[in-house]
Motif scaffolding. Structure first.
Motif, mmCIF file in Angstrom:
data_model
loop_
_atom_site.group_PDB
_atom_site.id
_atom_site.type_symbol
_atom_site.label_atom_id
_atom_site.label_comp_id
_atom_site.label_asym_id
_atom_site.label_seq_id
_atom_site.Cartn_x
_atom_site.Cartn_y
_atom_site.Cartn_z
ATOM 1 N N ASP A 11 -49.513 53.019 -14.736
ATOM 2 C CA ASP A 11 -49.528 51.750 -15.466
ATOM 3 C C ASP A 11 -48.591 51.910 -16.660
ATOM 4 O OD1 ASP A 11 -49.969 49.286 -16.513
ATOM 5 O OD2 ASP A 11 -52.146 49.432 -16.549
ATOM 6 N N VAL A 12 -47.345 51.505 -16.488
ATOM 7 C CA VAL A 12 -46.298 51.731 -17.487
ATOM 8 C C VAL A 12 -45.623 50.395 -17.792
ATOM 9 C CG1 VAL A 12 -44.182 52.987 -18.051
ATOM 10 C CG2 VAL A 12 -45.909 54.058 -16.590
ATOM 11 N N VAL A 13 -45.413 50.121 -19.062
ATOM 12 C CA VAL A 13 -44.626 48.968 -19.508
ATOM 13 C C VAL A 13 -43.223 49.476 -19.809
ATOM 14 C CG1 VAL A 13 -44.370 47.135 -21.201
ATOM 15 C CG2 VAL A 13 -46.651 47.764 -20.389
ATOM 16 N N LEU A 14 -42.267 49.117 -18.977
ATOM 17 C CA LEU A 14 -40.901 49.619 -19.146
ATOM 18 C C LEU A 14 -40.196 48.959 -20.323
ATOM 19 C CD1 LEU A 14 -39.750 49.741 -15.411
ATOM 20 C CD2 LEU A 14 -40.786 51.543 -16.791
ATOM 21 N N ALA A 15 -40.419 47.671 -20.514
ATOM 22 C CA ALA A 15 -39.741 46.959 -21.601
ATOM 23 C C ALA A 15 -40.500 45.667 -21.882
ATOM 24 C CB ALA A 15 -38.291 46.650 -21.243
ATOM 25 N N THR A 16 -40.372 45.212 -23.125
ATOM 26 C CA THR A 16 -40.907 43.920 -23.538
ATOM 27 C C THR A 16 -39.735 43.056 -23.974
ATOM 28 O OG1 THR A 16 -42.977 44.951 -24.264
ATOM 29 C CG2 THR A 16 -42.507 42.737 -25.066
ATOM 30 N N LEU A 17 -39.519 41.947 -23.272
ATOM 31 C CA LEU A 17 -38.331 41.130 -23.478
ATOM 32 C C LEU A 17 -38.720 39.665 -23.601
ATOM 33 C CD1 LEU A 17 -36.137 42.741 -20.661
ATOM 34 C CD2 LEU A 17 -36.027 43.277 -23.089
ATOM 35 N N TYR A 18 -37.730 38.866 -23.985
ATOM 36 C CA TYR A 18 -37.842 37.416 -23.935
ATOM 37 C C TYR A 18 -37.297 36.933 -22.591
ATOM 38 C CZ TYR A 18 -39.021 36.718 -28.874
ATOM 39 O OH TYR A 18 -39.655 36.712 -30.081
ATOM 40 N N ARG A 19 -37.975 35.956 -21.986
ATOM 41 C CA ARG A 19 -37.482 35.341 -20.768
ATOM 42 C C ARG A 19 -37.282 33.857 -21.007
ATOM 43 N NH1 ARG A 19 -37.137 37.339 -16.004
ATOM 44 N NH2 ARG A 19 -38.663 38.977 -16.407
ATOM 45 N N CYS A 20 -36.079 33.396 -20.673
ATOM 46 C CA CYS A 20 -35.748 31.991 -20.867
ATOM 47 C C CYS A 20 -36.490 31.146 -19.837
ATOM 48 C CB CYS A 20 -34.236 31.778 -20.755
ATOM 49 S SG CYS A 20 -33.724 30.056 -20.958
ATOM 50 N N GLN A 21 -37.148 30.070 -20.287
ATOM 51 C CA GLN A 21 -37.894 29.203 -19.388
ATOM 52 C C GLN A 21 -36.999 28.203 -18.666
ATOM 53 O OE1 GLN A 21 -41.394 29.772 -19.010
ATOM 54 N NE2 GLN A 21 -40.575 31.544 -20.090
ATOM 55 N N ASP A 22 -35.695 28.185 -18.992
ATOM 56 C CA ASP A 22 -34.763 27.273 -18.334
ATOM 57 C C ASP A 22 -33.990 27.960 -17.216
ATOM 58 O OD1 ASP A 22 -35.509 25.213 -20.070
ATOM 59 O OD2 ASP A 22 -34.054 25.864 -21.574
ATOM 60 N N CYS A 23 -33.429 29.157 -17.487
ATOM 61 C CA CYS A 23 -32.641 29.856 -16.472
ATOM 62 C C CYS A 23 -33.269 31.169 -16.038
ATOM 63 C CB CYS A 23 -31.229 30.135 -16.994
ATOM 64 S SG CYS A 23 -31.157 31.314 -18.374
ATOM 65 N N TRP A 24 -34.362 31.602 -16.693
ATOM 66 C CA TRP A 24 -35.124 32.788 -16.332
ATOM 67 C C TRP A 24 -34.337 34.084 -16.471
ATOM 68 C CZ3 TRP A 24 -40.201 32.539 -16.020
ATOM 69 C CH2 TRP A 24 -40.761 31.266 -15.842
ATOM 70 N N HIS A 25 -33.340 34.094 -17.350
ATOM 71 C CA HIS A 25 -32.676 35.339 -17.703
ATOM 72 C C HIS A 25 -33.387 35.949 -18.913
ATOM 73 C CE1 HIS A 25 -29.475 33.926 -15.051
ATOM 74 N NE2 HIS A 25 -28.968 35.146 -15.101
ATOM 75 N N THR A 26 -33.267 37.257 -19.051
ATOM 76 C CA THR A 26 -33.955 37.977 -20.117
ATOM 77 C C THR A 26 -33.008 38.238 -21.275
ATOM 78 O OG1 THR A 26 -33.435 40.102 -19.064
ATOM 79 C CG2 THR A 26 -35.544 39.078 -18.517
#
Length: 669
Positions: free
Chosen positions: A419-434
């Motif tokens: 159970d590993v969290v590799l990264a915590t990022l923002y995800r765009c709700q319009d184009c779903w890029h991080t």
């Protein structure tokens, strides 16, 4: 040997291109890199590269290249002589260059080449030396190769270096002006042209049905789309029914229905839209995988859906034959009144099937769906039926968490949780890029609707209770659906473009390391049959499971890697050997490891080995379907008893004979 892609050939004649192909083929067969060829031949990498790219090279360079690769020098010599003759007879250089006829940059390049030949074929290095720094070798090479247009200053400096002065030099300047004017007019004509409108034909849809996709994977793709229409966290029930009408399979139809899911009209349009970004998408956003799967099964698709508060059913019918015969992509969406208020659900009917669906094929479909949705079925998040029969999940048959072995003073459990969290990022709700945390907007679409998300990898790795030649490996899930089943790519180590199989390492070549890994953030292909193995997300998953180096500690140490403490490396170090006994948790039959499986028909999800001393209390109990028949157990016990009686009788007979021959005889005996 895989490496950087070779450049395109720049040979002046086809014969020189054959020499270049020979050298490239020789290097591929030998597996040598250019650095190794430099050490073996003594020539610079630039000269070797030019020879393999089709440049006119001296025979010593071609000969050394061929000998270092270990190929036939006689063949290389014959090809080189043929290329030399072709070069001497090709493109005869005129004695006088008509520079006044030069009108384009291509004409100017050819004229400069002829001028260079008339000047005695000086090398680029010699030209740079004569110009005292006003010319650059890389720029000259680009001009003579035709990959760049020369500047006016370069043309004047070149003609001055080769001895053209006065009025002749002015003629070269005028030639450059004409070439520049021709280029400018060509650009203006191109800019004045309007955009080209490309309208595809509806017949293009028929090609989607020919894409390589198995029938069970196509059904799973449709099931995946249907189940996503429900509420998050609410279990759904999906039924797959095959109706037979007549003796021709084109008259049959497949119906996939779910009473607890529904779609809005906009979602239906998006469901059939052919679009794909290649990256992570929202749960209710579909790519072309659904349409490809439907067309792979049949050519007539009917979707019927409605939400509880809607007064009518939304009906959408896609008939491939009608679209191909027409010229329009427009397909109407109809409506049907509900018979009762509050009805909801989704039903997809596929007709004009491409292949028949007999009972045996439905049985295979049931088995494949039980494998693909094994996690959701075990967690009771979904219920699946095929032609009225429930789909049973494929359950792993592993040793329990309380099983462990000792290696170097440490207790290593037979189950390794991850159970590993590799990264915590923002995800765009319009184009779903991080984007990284702290970003004010999406770098892709400049949107400001950013949501924090975690790239999490979780699951377990374990030890199977039986050895098998193929039935082992790691299952990878995305959004509850199994993308890779019993995958073995993490058991190999890539080093210098070569893959080394690290497990199984001991004969027989049978494995037992298994696992279930969930990685919902890793992008997949549009048919959900493979991950994007070149993405940074997949590389992060591989690093979290098996670490950066080799699994074997001694081999990792020789390559300069630090000790590998990843979950897979721990299991590998403790359970990689197949020696029977408690030390490796391998049941045995007295002669070696026991790999006997249950009788056919009991299912691969509950396979176990024969009971031995390695089976203790606390392990996963065998289900009733995997118990040996009573007669077979009694026969086995009787065989063991007969063996013990025979050995005991032989021992008593030997002891009695020895006593009779050695007992001292008394006077009254």
């Amino acid at each position: 040997m895989a490496g950087r892609r070779e450049k395109d050939l720049v040979a002046r004649v086809p014969e020189m291109a054959e020499v270049a192909r020979w050298l490239r083929r020789s290097r591929r067969l030998s597996g040598l890199t250019y650095e190794q060829l430099v050490q073996a031949t003594g020539f610079s990498r630039g000269r070797l590269n030019r020879a393999a790219n089709g440049w006119h090279s001296a025979w010593p360079v071609v000969e050394a290249f061929t000998r270092a690769c270990g190929t036939d020098v006689v063949t290389a010599r014959a090809l080189w002589l043929k290329a030399k003759e072709a070069l001497e007879g090709a493109d005869p250089v005129p004695d006088v260059i008509a520079v006044e006829h030069v009108g384009t940059f291509d004409d100017l390049r050819v004229a400069m080449g002829h001028l260079r030949v008339l000047a005695g074929r000086p090398s680029l290095r010699e030209l740079v030396k004569r110009s005292r720094g006003s010319l650059r070798r890389t720029t000259l090479a680009s001009v003579f190769n035709g990959t760049a247009h020369p500047r006016k200053v370069l043309v004047l400096a070149f003609v001055h270096v080769v001895g053209v002065v006065g009025d002749d030099a002015a003629g070269w300047a005028a030639a450059w002006d004409r070439a520049q004017a021709h280029l400018r007019s060509a650009r203006e004509e191109t800019a004045s042209m309007g955009p080209l409108t490309v309208v595809p034909s509806p017949a293009l849809l028929s090609v989607l049905g020919d894409l390589p996709l198995s029938d069970w994977a196509a059904v799973a793709e449709v099931v995946d789309a249907v189940r996503k229409g429900g509420e998050d966290g609410v279990p759904v029930s999906v039924a797959v029914d095959v109706q037979h009408e007549g003796t021709v399979h084109e008259c049959d139809r497949i119906t996939i229905s779910c009473p607890g899911t529904s779609f809005e009209r906009e979602t239906v349009q998006q469901l059939f839209r052919i679009s794909w970004t290649g990256r992570y998408q929202e749960q209710n956003v579909f790519g072309p995988g659904f349409l490809v799967a439907c067309l792979r099964l049949g050519s007539r698709i009917t979707l019927r859906t409605a939400q509880r508060h809607e007064p009518t059913w939304t009906v959408f019918t896609l008939d491939l034959a009608s679209l191909v015969s027409g010229t329009s992509w427009q397909v109407p969406i109809g409506a049907e009144p509900k018979t009762e208020a509050g009805q909801q659900g989704t039903r997809i009917t596929i007709e004009a099937l491409r292949s028949a669906w007999p009972a045996t094929m439905q049985h295979r479909l049931r088995r494949h769906l039980g494998d693909v949705y094994s996690y959701l079925l075990r967690e009771q998040q979904i219920q699946l039926t095929v032609s009225g029969s429930a789909v049973a999940p494929r359950k792993p048959c592993i040793w329990g968490e309380n099983r462990f072995v000792q290696r170097r003073g440490q207790d290593i459990s037979a189950v390794q949780k991850i159970d590993v969290v590799l990264a915590t990022l923002y995800r765009c709700q319009d184009c779903w890029h991080t984007s990284p945390l702290g970003s004010l907007s999406c770098p892709q679409c400049r949107g400001t609707r950013l949501e924090q998300t975690e790239q999490r990898v979780w699951g377990w790795l374990g030890v199977q209770r039986y050895l098998h030649q193929h039935d082992y490996g790691i299952d990878f899930y995305r959004d509850g659906r199994k993308i890779l089943a019993r995958d073995k790519r993490l058991f190999t180590f890539a080093e210098e473009s070569e893959d080394f199989m690290e497990y199984p390492a001991d004969p027989p070549a049978k494995g037992r390391l298994v696992g279930e890994i969930h990685c919902d953030h890793v992008p997949v292909n549009f048919t959900h049959t493979a991950f994007d193995y070149d993405s940074a997300e997949w590389r992060g998953v591989v690093h979290a499971i098996r670490g950066p180096g080799r699994l074997a500690p001694l081999r990792a140490q020789k390559l300069g890697f630090l000790p590998n403490t990843s979950p897979l490396a721990r299991l590998f170090g403790a359970f990689r050997r197949n020696d029977p006994g408690l030390r490796c948790l391998i049941p045995g039959d007295g002669h070696g490891p026991c790999t006997r499986l249950p009788p056919p028909g009991q299912g691969s999800s509950t396979r176990e080995t024969l009971p031995t001393r390695a089976t203790r209390r606390g392990t996963t109990p065998r289900s009733a379907t995997t118990r040996q028949p009573r007669r077979q157990r009694w026969l086995m016990i009787a065989s063991i008893l007969r063996t013990l009686i025979r050995r005991t009788s032989a021992t008593l007979s030997t002891a009695s004979t020895w006593t009779c021959t050695t007992r001292p005889r008394g006077p009254g005996s």
